[in-house]
Design a protein around this motif. Structure first.
Motif, PDB file in Angstrom:
ATOM      1  N   HIS A 143       1.078  -1.213   0.040  1.00  0.00           N
ATOM      2  CA  HIS A 143       0.059  -0.084   0.169  1.00  0.00           C
ATOM      3  C   HIS A 143       0.960   1.026   0.218  1.00  0.00           C
ATOM      4  N   TRP A 144       0.815   1.902  -1.022  1.00  0.00           N
ATOM      5  CA  TRP A 144       1.932   3.067  -1.341  1.00  0.00           C
ATOM      6  C   TRP A 144       1.552   4.200  -0.356  1.00  0.00           C
ATOM      7  N   ALA A 145       0.295   4.586  -0.040  1.00  0.00           N
ATOM      8  CA  ALA A 145       0.217   5.628   0.964  1.00  0.00           C
ATOM      9  C   ALA A 145       0.381   5.126   2.303  1.00  0.00           C
ATOM     10  N   HIS A 146       0.209   4.133   2.716  1.00  0.00           N
ATOM     11  CA  HIS A 146       0.706   3.678   3.990  1.00  0.00           C
ATOM     12  C   HIS A 146       2.291   3.596   4.200  1.00  0.00           C
ATOM     13  N   GLU A 147       2.855   3.013   3.136  1.00  0.00           N
ATOM     14  CA  GLU A 147       4.363   3.033   2.922  1.00  0.00           C
ATOM     15  C   GLU A 147       5.009   4.586   3.235  1.00  0.00           C
ATOM     16  N   MET A 148       4.339   5.492   2.341  1.00  0.00           N
ATOM     17  CA  MET A 148       5.086   6.595   2.347  1.00  0.00           C
ATOM     18  C   MET A 148       4.661   7.497   3.583  1.00  0.00           C
ATOM     19  N   LEU A 149       3.590   7.368   4.247  1.00  0.00           N
ATOM     20  CA  LEU A 149       3.288   7.885   5.637  1.00  0.00           C
ATOM     21  C   LEU A 149       4.214   7.474   6.566  1.00  0.00           C
ATOM     22  N   GLY A 150       4.518   5.914   6.593  1.00  0.00           N
ATOM     23  CA  GLY A 150       5.476   5.425   7.586  1.00  0.00           C
ATOM     24  C   GLY A 150       6.961   5.754   7.282  1.00  0.00           C
ATOM     25  N   ALA A 151       7.209   6.095   5.936  1.00  0.00           N
ATOM     26  CA  ALA A 151       8.354   6.493   5.534  1.00  0.00           C
ATOM     27  C   ALA A 151       8.720   8.101   6.195  1.00  0.00           C
ATOM     28  N   VAL A 152       7.579   8.982   5.833  1.00  0.00           N
ATOM     29  CA  VAL A 152       7.875  10.438   6.297  1.00  0.00           C
ATOM     30  C   VAL A 152       7.816  10.391   7.744  1.00  0.00           C
ATOM     31  N   ALA A 153       7.010   9.711   8.564  1.00  0.00           N
ATOM     32  CA  ALA A 153       6.932   9.419  10.069  1.00  0.00           C
ATOM     33  C   ALA A 153       8.201   9.070  10.699  1.00  0.00           C
ATOM     34  N   ASN A 154       8.857   7.876  10.013  1.00  0.00           N
ATOM     35  CA  ASN A 154       9.944   7.508  10.631  1.00  0.00           C
ATOM     36  C   ASN A 154      11.235   8.492  10.116  1.00  0.00           C
ATOM     37  N   ALA A 155      11.106   9.008   9.171  1.00  0.00           N
ATOM     38  CA  ALA A 155      12.300  10.144   8.652  1.00  0.00           C
ATOM     39  C   ALA A 155      12.187  11.483   9.851  1.00  0.00           C
ATOM     40  N   LEU A 156      10.810  11.819  10.132  1.00  0.00           N
ATOM     41  CA  LEU A 156      10.816  12.839  11.110  1.00  0.00           C
ATOM     42  C   LEU A 156      11.155  12.523  12.283  1.00  0.00           C
ATOM     43  N   LEU A 157      10.835  11.078  12.817  1.00  0.00           N
ATOM     44  CA  LEU A 157      11.304  10.839  14.006  1.00  0.00           C
ATOM     45  C   LEU A 157      12.938  10.492  13.934  1.00  0.00           C
ATOM     46  N   ALA A 158      13.406  10.156  13.108  1.00  0.00           N
ATOM     47  CA  ALA A 158      14.740   9.909  12.782  1.00  0.00           C
ATOM     48  C   ALA A 158      15.686  11.193  13.352  1.00  0.00           C
ATOM     49  N   VAL A 159      15.413  12.386  12.454  1.00  0.00           N
ATOM     50  CA  VAL A 159      16.038  13.734  12.749  1.00  0.00           C
ATOM     51  C   VAL A 159      15.877  13.803  14.313  1.00  0.00           C
ATOM     52  N   PHE A 160      14.920  13.702  14.884  1.00  0.00           N
ATOM     53  CA  PHE A 160      15.231  14.069  16.566  1.00  0.00           C
ATOM     54  C   PHE A 160      15.780  12.971  17.243  1.00  0.00           C
ATOM     55  N   LEU A 161      15.632  11.815  16.889  1.00  0.00           N
ATOM     56  CA  LEU A 161      16.024  10.631  17.758  1.00  0.00           C
ATOM     57  C   LEU A 161      17.663  10.564  17.367  1.00  0.00           C
ATOM     58  N   PHE A 162      18.040  10.784  16.160  1.00  0.00           N
ATOM     59  CA  PHE A 162      19.348  10.986  15.765  1.00  0.00           C
ATOM     60  C   PHE A 162      20.327  12.070  16.394  1.00  0.00           C
ATOM     61  N   ALA A 163      19.561  13.119  16.878  1.00  0.00           N
ATOM     62  CA  ALA A 163      20.299  14.336  17.404  1.00  0.00           C
ATOM     63  C   ALA A 163      20.421  14.010  19.065  1.00  0.00           C
ATOM     64  N   VAL A 164      19.463  13.430  19.433  1.00  0.00           N
ATOM     65  CA  VAL A 164      19.624  12.661  20.816  1.00  0.00           C
ATOM     66  C   VAL A 164      20.686  11.664  21.018  1.00  0.00           C
ATOM     67  N   MET A 165      20.709  10.906  20.102  1.00  0.00           N
ATOM     68  CA  MET A 165      21.904   9.736  20.019  1.00  0.00           C
ATOM     69  C   MET A 165      23.314  10.228  19.627  1.00  0.00           C
ATOM     70  N   ASP A 166      23.209  11.405  19.019  1.00  0.00           N
ATOM     71  CA  ASP A 166      24.647  11.988  18.980  1.00  0.00           C
ATOM     72  C   ASP A 166      25.293  12.258  19.851  1.00  0.00           C
ATOM     73  N   ARG A 167      24.575  12.304  21.224  1.00  0.00           N
ATOM     74  CA  ARG A 167      25.316  12.646  22.516  1.00  0.00           C
ATOM     75  C   ARG A 167      26.133  11.577  22.905  1.00  0.00           C
ATOM     76  N   PHE A 168      25.796  10.577  22.484  1.00  0.00           N
ATOM     77  CA  PHE A 168      26.640   9.234  23.042  1.00  0.00           C
ATOM     78  C   PHE A 168      27.541   8.939  22.343  1.00  0.00           C
ATOM     79  N   ARG A 169      27.947   9.345  21.032  1.00  0.00           N
ATOM     80  CA  ARG A 169      29.006   8.938  20.120  1.00  0.00           C
ATOM     81  C   ARG A 169      30.177   9.579  20.598  1.00  0.00           C
ATOM     82  N   GLN A 170      31.208   8.786  20.101  1.00  0.00           N
ATOM     83  CA  GLN A 170      32.830   9.105  20.457  1.00  0.00           C
ATOM     84  C   GLN A 170      33.355   9.246  19.288  1.00  0.00           C
ATOM     85  N   ARG A 171      34.394   9.968  18.981  1.00  0.00           N
ATOM     86  CA  ARG A 171      35.285   9.931  17.849  1.00  0.00           C
ATOM     87  C   ARG A 171      36.212   8.716  18.070  1.00  0.00           C
ATOM     88  N   ALA A 172      36.253   8.098  16.701  1.00  0.00           N
ATOM     89  CA  ALA A 172      36.882   6.642  16.746  1.00  0.00           C
ATOM     90  C   ALA A 172      38.489   7.068  16.498  1.00  0.00           C
TER      91      ALA A 172
END
Length: 172
Positions: A143-172
């Motif tokens: 279902h294209w509409a459902h998959e695109m909605l899921g893609a946008v929702a996950n991408a929006l969440l990723a922007v915020f989640l990745f910013a939070v997770m950035d606080r836990f990374r260390q340079r290798a």
């Protein structure tokens, strides 16, 4: 002549402490397994996929991305009614691809993260669908509409989640 600003040698590679590398995926899998039971709209999100993408793009190592994607996917498979390996295969491919792209483009930019997650979500869902429909013979529909909605929702969440997770990374 000055090197290209995003040459391979100048790409930041990050590592994570063992507790973060273990707790973050387990927490994502746990939340993914149990929150949608109480909050039904939450099933549009795929937290284990987002964690797979984040770690793969941060570490920029194809073998590590591949292994972490497969482990996260197999653990997620063990908590579903589907056959073992369906999420494992899809997340393995995403982990590998995310680590490859993370080494070639600026994956620390929020707009890049949004677009990459959008693409990886659609790729993940496509692989999962092809495995479920073609190999396992499950009678599911795309279902294209459902998959695109899921893609946008996950991408929006990723922007915020990745910013939070950035606080836990260390340079290798």
């Amino acid at each position: 002549m000055a090197p290209h600003p995003r040459s391979r040698e100048q790409v930041e590679v990050y590592s994570f402490s063992w507790p973060v590398a273990i707790v973050a995926p387990l927490l994502a899998i746990f939340l993914q397994a149990f929150i949608p039971i109480k909050i039904h709209f939450f099933d549009v999100f795929d937290l284990p996929l987002l964690v797979t993408i984040y770690f793969a793009m941060s570490r920029r190592n194809p073998i590590t991305g591949l292994l972490q994607g497969s482990i996260i996917g197999l653990v997620q498979d063990s908590l579903t009614r589907d056959m073992i390996g369906m999420y494992g295969i899809a997340k393995t491919l995403v982990g590998f691809a995310a680590s490859q792209l993370g080494a070639k483009i600026d994956s620390d930019n929020p707009s890049s993260r949004f677009l990459l997650t959008l693409g990886f979500y659609i790729g993940h869902q496509s692989v999962y669908f092809l495995i479920a429909r073609g190999m396992v013979r499950q009678p599911i529909e795309w279902h294209w509409a459902h998959e695109m909605l899921g893609a946008v929702a996950n991408a929006l969440l990723a922007v915020f989640l990745f910013a939070v997770m950035d606080r836990f990374r260390q340079r290798a």
